[in-house]
Design a protein around this motif. Structure first.
Motif, PDB file in Angstrom:
ATOM      1  N   GLN A 163       0.808  -1.214   0.000  1.00 44.71           N
ATOM      2  CA  GLN A 163       0.000   0.000   0.000  1.00 44.71           C
ATOM      3  C   GLN A 163       0.841   1.264   0.000  1.00 44.71           C
ATOM      4  O   GLN A 163       0.292   2.368  -0.071  1.00 44.71           O
ATOM      5  N   ASN A 165       4.860   3.268  -1.154  1.00 43.33           N
ATOM      6  CA  ASN A 165       5.852   3.341  -2.223  1.00 43.33           C
ATOM      7  C   ASN A 165       7.278   3.274  -1.689  1.00 43.33           C
ATOM      8  O   ASN A 165       8.234   3.583  -2.404  1.00 43.33           O
ATOM      9  N   SER A 189      -0.098  -3.887  -5.482  1.00 39.11           N
ATOM     10  CA  SER A 189       0.033  -2.445  -5.298  1.00 39.11           C
ATOM     11  C   SER A 189      -0.703  -1.667  -6.383  1.00 39.11           C
ATOM     12  O   SER A 189      -1.216  -2.232  -7.353  1.00 39.11           O
ATOM     13  N   SER A 190      -0.722  -0.355  -6.227  1.00 42.97           N
ATOM     14  CA  SER A 190      -1.346   0.509  -7.229  1.00 42.97           C
ATOM     15  C   SER A 190      -0.515   0.573  -8.508  1.00 42.97           C
ATOM     16  O   SER A 190      -0.972   1.124  -9.518  1.00 42.97           O
ATOM     17  N   ARG A 191       0.685   0.000  -8.479  1.00 40.95           N
ATOM     18  CA  ARG A 191       1.562  -0.008  -9.654  1.00 40.95           C
ATOM     19  C   ARG A 191       1.340  -1.237 -10.534  1.00 40.95           C
ATOM     20  O   ARG A 191       2.049  -1.426 -11.522  1.00 40.95           O
ATOM     21  N   LYS A 192       0.408  -2.076 -10.200  1.00 46.37           N
ATOM     22  CA  LYS A 192       0.277  -3.380 -10.845  1.00 46.37           C
ATOM     23  C   LYS A 192       0.015  -3.302 -12.347  1.00 46.37           C
ATOM     24  O   LYS A 192       0.278  -4.262 -13.072  1.00 46.37           O
TER      25      LYS A 192
END
Length: 464
Positions: A163, A165, A189-192
């Motif tokens: 969750q 960075n 993560s939001s980077r997926k």
């Protein structure tokens, strides 16, 4: 067989990559094609019948993703490689390689390549509807098998750090699954939806790492072209740096600067570029030993170690062995078209007693080996050829489970010990690095990789 069955596959996906190579079960090239204009002569005419090692002389069977795919069934995803062509031209590329399986047997491999010179990259290719049985999706936390408190804690940490960075340092022994953890963090993560790039720092000579990381500007040195480095390519995503402790200390300083400033400048360039990349680094030993032996800079360690994740060795979570065994049996039943139901009580006791120095990777390989010999619906002790020396003795007494005839826990360990000793002995008689590479009949790039891998210093090999 390869040509007929997979030709349609090639024509469907050729527009997404710069090149595709297909090899047979002996890793002989059966199809090889570039889909971009290039001065590299890699057409079918001059590559069919050769192996990837013939085309790229800095590769060995162990560093070639195609060889590893046909020998071990290994899938490679988004791996950055620097390849040295027979013409002397160096090429950086993102490689994805998949074993081709038919009726439970590996009959070849397919490798897709995207050259880093080209700036447009896809995050992945969906092969789920094709005949290849190995999915190329990145791992998720549920792919980590086990119910032990150590694994539950590991999954909890993955969920929490995914969750944020923050940079992460993963440490654990060889074969524990450090890249599996790194991929799981990225996938959660939001980077997926952005690129996950894995780079083994020990596999590339330190002199090339800077250009791989930060890219180059045309004309910055002889033959240099404008290329994006992995920091640009992974912008918005994640970079996994394995064996970071093998990296040159000066390069570590440049890496630290890029992480802190969130900017990179291509070699030969003057305009810095902003980057948004999460760094996950890994080492296969305890961080303190790397610091004490000056193999990792303290300032880089402090920058990365805000979040530390230890991947436990298998011997510390033996309660997970039955789950892992069942998982691998299910996997190889599907792959080899067999119907193995489990292991015998004797094998079960042995699996629990053995220390597994090669960890989960060793357990998986052992199950795969036993599948080749199993003749009933249970895996028996006789199906494990590597344990034959223990016949007539207890596999769980006197530490016998830790070694085979030669005192090594695995063939790989024995081969690496021999390779290290062989290089050291030949090095004492060599007059230069080039002379040693010639004597060993390997490229200088391969020699540099092995010197880094075994932590051999030039001073210990003779006067250079």
């Amino acid at each position: 067989m390869i040509d007929d069955v997979y030709y349609n596959l090639v024509t469907k996906i050729e527009n997404f990559f710069d090149g595709i190579m297909i090899v047979d079960k002996d890793c002989v090239i059966r199809y090889n094609r570039l889909f971009i204009n290039s001065d590299i002569n890699l057409n079918e005419k001059n590559s069919i019948g050769k192996t990837p090692v013939d085309i790229w002389p800095n590769l060995t069977e162990e560093t070639s993703t195609c060889f590893r795919a046909v020998k071990y069934g290994e899938t490679t995803t988004n791996q950055v490689q620097t390849l040295l062509h027979a013409s002397g031209r160096e090429i950086s590329a993102v490689d994805n390689t998949f074993p081709i399986v038919e009726n439970g047997e590996i009959i070849g491999a397919i490798s897709t390549t995207k050259f880093i010179d080209a700036l447009t990259f896809r995050n992945n290719i969906d092969l789920s509807n094709l005949t290849i049985t190995h999915a190329n999706d990145l791992y998720m936390p549920h792919d980590i098998i086990g119910t032990s408190k150590e694994i539950e804690l590991l999954k909890f940490k993955i969920h929490k750090v995914a969750q944020t960075n923050t940079s992460i340092l993963i440490y654990g022994e060889t074969g524990t699954g450090k890249e599996l953890v790194a991929q799981s963090i990225h996938s959660s993560s939001s980077r997926k939806n952005h690129l996950f790039i894995s780079q083994n720092c020990a596999a590339i000579p330190n002199t090339l790492l800077e250009s791989i990381f930060f890219g180059t500007t045309k004309g910055s040195y002889t033959g240099a072209e404008s290329k994006a480095g992995i920091f640009e390519l992974a912008n918005g995503g994640t970079i996994f740096l394995d064996e970071i402790n093998s990296m040159d200390l000066n390069m570590q300083a440049k890496l630290l600067k890029a992480i802190e400033e969130k900017k990179i400048t291509r070699i030969g360039g003057s305009a810095p570029k902003k980057i948004d990349v999460r760094i996950i680094a890994a080492i296969n030993e305890h961080p303190q030993s790397c610091i004490n032996e000056n193999r990792i800079r303290k300032d880089l360690f402090y920058r990365l170690s805000g979040v530390q994740i230890e991947v436990p060795p298998l011997r510390e979570r033996k309660g997970d062995i039955p789950y892992l065994t069942a998982h691998f049996i299910h996997h190889y039943n599907s792959e080899m078209k067999k119907n193995i139901e489990g292991v015998s009580p004797e094998v079960s006791a042995f699996l629990q007693a053995y220390d597994w120095p090669g960890n989960v990777r060793e357990l998986k390989n052992s199950i795969e080996g036993a599948f080749n010999f199993a003749s009933s619906n249970l895996i028996e002790k006789a199906d494990f050829p590597r344990f034959y020396p223990l016949e007539g003795t207890s596999a769980i007494s006197s530490g016998a489970e830790k070694a085979d005839w030669f005192g090594f826990s695995s063939l790989n360990e024995g081969l690496e010990a021999f390779e290290k000793a062989f290089i050291s002995k030949r090095g004492k008689q060599a007059t230069s690095l080039a002379n040693l590479a010639e004597d060993l009949k390997i490229s200088r790039q391969t020699l540099n990789y092995k010197l880094n891998k075994y932590h051999l210093k030039l001073g210990t090999l003779g006067k250079f």
